[in-house]
Write a protein that holds these residues in place. Structure first.
Motif, PDB file in Angstrom:
ATOM      1  N   TYR A  23       0.837  -1.207   0.000  1.00 23.89           N
ATOM      2  CA  TYR A  23       0.000   0.000   0.000  1.00 23.89           C
ATOM      3  C   TYR A  23       0.875   1.262   0.000  1.00 23.89           C
ATOM      4  N   LEU A  24       1.877   1.290   0.870  1.00 28.44           N
ATOM      5  CA  LEU A  24       2.766   2.460   0.940  1.00 28.44           C
ATOM      6  C   LEU A  24       3.565   2.637  -0.353  1.00 28.44           C
ATOM      7  N   TYR A  25       4.001   1.529  -0.939  1.00 25.76           N
ATOM      8  CA  TYR A  25       4.735   1.628  -2.209  1.00 25.76           C
ATOM      9  C   TYR A  25       3.849   2.270  -3.268  1.00 25.76           C
ATOM     10  N   LEU A  26       2.622   1.788  -3.384  1.00 22.53           N
ATOM     11  CA  LEU A  26       1.710   2.350  -4.379  1.00 22.53           C
ATOM     12  C   LEU A  26       1.363   3.805  -4.069  1.00 22.53           C
ATOM     13  N   SER A  27       1.287   4.150  -2.795  1.00 22.96           N
ATOM     14  CA  SER A  27       0.952   5.536  -2.449  1.00 22.96           C
ATOM     15  C   SER A  27       2.087   6.496  -2.785  1.00 22.96           C
ATOM     16  N   THR A  28       3.313   6.012  -2.812  1.00 28.89           N
ATOM     17  CA  THR A  28       4.435   6.894  -3.129  1.00 28.89           C
ATOM     18  C   THR A  28       4.826   6.862  -4.601  1.00 28.89           C
ATOM     19  N   HIS A  29       4.498   5.763  -5.303  1.00 34.50           N
ATOM     20  CA  HIS A  29       4.895   5.626  -6.707  1.00 34.50           C
ATOM     21  C   HIS A  29       3.739   5.823  -7.684  1.00 34.50           C
ATOM     22  N   GLY A  30       2.516   5.849  -7.186  1.00 33.70           N
ATOM     23  CA  GLY A  30       1.355   6.079  -8.048  1.00 33.70           C
ATOM     24  C   GLY A  30       0.784   4.817  -8.652  1.00 33.70           C
ATOM     25  N   SER A  31       1.626   3.994  -9.240  1.00 30.89           N
ATOM     26  CA  SER A  31       1.187   2.735  -9.831  1.00 30.89           C
ATOM     27  C   SER A  31       2.390   1.812  -9.954  1.00 30.89           C
ATOM     28  N   ILE A  51      -1.934 -10.593  -1.878  1.00 32.15           N
ATOM     29  CA  ILE A  51      -2.056  -9.297  -1.192  1.00 32.15           C
ATOM     30  C   ILE A  51      -2.879  -8.338  -2.030  1.00 32.15           C
ATOM     31  N   LEU A  52      -2.587  -8.253  -3.320  1.00 31.87           N
ATOM     32  CA  LEU A  52      -3.321  -7.332  -4.194  1.00 31.87           C
ATOM     33  C   LEU A  52      -4.783  -7.736  -4.341  1.00 31.87           C
ATOM     34  N   LYS A  53      -5.052  -9.027  -4.333  1.00 29.02           N
ATOM     35  CA  LYS A  53      -6.447  -9.487  -4.386  1.00 29.02           C
ATOM     36  C   LYS A  53      -7.197  -9.003  -3.142  1.00 29.02           C
ATOM     37  N   THR A  54      -6.575  -9.149  -1.992  1.00 26.51           N
ATOM     38  CA  THR A  54      -7.199  -8.692  -0.747  1.00 26.51           C
ATOM     39  C   THR A  54      -7.398  -7.179  -0.760  1.00 26.51           C
ATOM     40  N   LEU A  55      -6.402  -6.438  -1.203  1.00 27.99           N
ATOM     41  CA  LEU A  55      -6.516  -4.978  -1.265  1.00 27.99           C
ATOM     42  C   LEU A  55      -7.610  -4.550  -2.246  1.00 27.99           C
ATOM     43  N   ARG A  56      -7.760  -5.277  -3.346  1.00 24.82           N
ATOM     44  CA  ARG A  56      -8.838  -4.968  -4.301  1.00 24.82           C
ATOM     45  C   ARG A  56     -10.196  -5.263  -3.680  1.00 24.82           C
ATOM     46  N   GLU A  57     -10.318  -6.392  -2.999  1.00 24.20           N
ATOM     47  CA  GLU A  57     -11.589  -6.763  -2.364  1.00 24.20           C
ATOM     48  C   GLU A  57     -11.996  -5.750  -1.303  1.00 24.20           C
ATOM     49  N   GLU A  58     -11.033  -5.136  -0.647  1.00 23.64           N
ATOM     50  CA  GLU A  58     -11.312  -4.126   0.375  1.00 23.64           C
ATOM     51  C   GLU A  58     -11.516  -2.740  -0.227  1.00 23.64           C
ATOM     52  N   GLY A  59     -11.398  -2.638  -1.544  1.00 23.54           N
ATOM     53  CA  GLY A  59     -11.629  -1.374  -2.225  1.00 23.54           C
ATOM     54  C   GLY A  59     -10.497  -0.372  -2.094  1.00 23.54           C
ATOM     55  N   GLN A  63      -7.092  -1.926 -10.517  1.00 26.70           N
ATOM     56  CA  GLN A  63      -6.170  -2.407 -11.539  1.00 26.70           C
ATOM     57  C   GLN A  63      -6.548  -1.787 -12.875  1.00 26.70           C
ATOM     58  N   ARG A  64      -5.545  -1.264 -13.570  1.00 26.58           N
ATOM     59  CA  ARG A  64      -5.750  -0.789 -14.938  1.00 26.58           C
ATOM     60  C   ARG A  64      -4.688  -1.455 -15.795  1.00 26.58           C
ATOM     61  N   THR A  65      -5.142  -2.218 -16.737  1.00 28.16           N
ATOM     62  CA  THR A  65      -4.309  -3.105 -17.546  1.00 28.16           C
ATOM     63  C   THR A  65      -3.409  -3.923 -16.639  1.00 28.16           C
ATOM     64  N   ASP A  66      -2.098  -3.756 -16.734  1.00 30.45           N
ATOM     65  CA  ASP A  66      -1.197  -4.562 -15.906  1.00 30.45           C
ATOM     66  C   ASP A  66      -0.663  -3.813 -14.688  1.00 30.45           C
ATOM     67  N   GLU A  67      -1.189  -2.634 -14.429  1.00 26.28           N
ATOM     68  CA  GLU A  67      -0.712  -1.836 -13.290  1.00 26.28           C
ATOM     69  C   GLU A  67      -1.761  -1.780 -12.181  1.00 26.28           C
ATOM     70  N   TYR A  68      -1.269  -1.680 -10.970  1.00 31.80           N
ATOM     71  CA  TYR A  68      -2.127  -1.547  -9.793  1.00 31.80           C
ATOM     72  C   TYR A  68      -1.990  -0.118  -9.277  1.00 31.80           C
ATOM     73  N   VAL A  69      -3.116   0.441  -8.839  1.00 37.08           N
ATOM     74  CA  VAL A  69      -3.160   1.817  -8.345  1.00 37.08           C
ATOM     75  C   VAL A  69      -4.054   1.885  -7.115  1.00 37.08           C
ATOM     76  N   LEU A  70      -3.830   2.893  -6.276  1.00 36.51           N
ATOM     77  CA  LEU A  70      -4.726   3.107  -5.151  1.00 36.51           C
ATOM     78  C   LEU A  70      -6.030   3.693  -5.639  1.00 36.51           C
ATOM     79  N   THR A  71      -7.113   3.342  -4.967  1.00 36.55           N
ATOM     80  CA  THR A  71      -8.415   3.891  -5.348  1.00 36.55           C
ATOM     81  C   THR A  71      -8.777   5.053  -4.457  1.00 36.55           C
TER      82      THR A  71
END
Length: 71
Positions: A23-31, A51-59, A63-71
């Protein structure tokens, strides 16, 4: 010169240190892709998918194409 992104506070529902790290990595790098997360965090892809599946389930992550981003 790279501008820094504001870091979001880690949600209190995240108990796993690995989930917090992702979560912190994505918050500092954007995607990031799975490969980028693996290389930069030193985690196994199999763990990251879970981990990413759990984070997606929690909203918390989308995911956009092959990148993960914070919502």
């Amino acid at each position: 010169m790279q501008t820094s992104r504001p870091t979001k506070q880690v949600p209190t529902e995240l108990q796993s240190p690995q989930a917090k790290l992702v979560y912190l990595y994505l918050s500092t790098h954007g995607s990031a892709t799975i490969t980028e997360l693996q290389e930069n965090l030193g985690m196994k892809k199999l763990s990251l998918y879970g981990i990413l599946k759990t984070l997606r389930e929690e909203g918390l992550v989308g995911q956009r194409t092959d990148e993960y981003v914070l919502t």
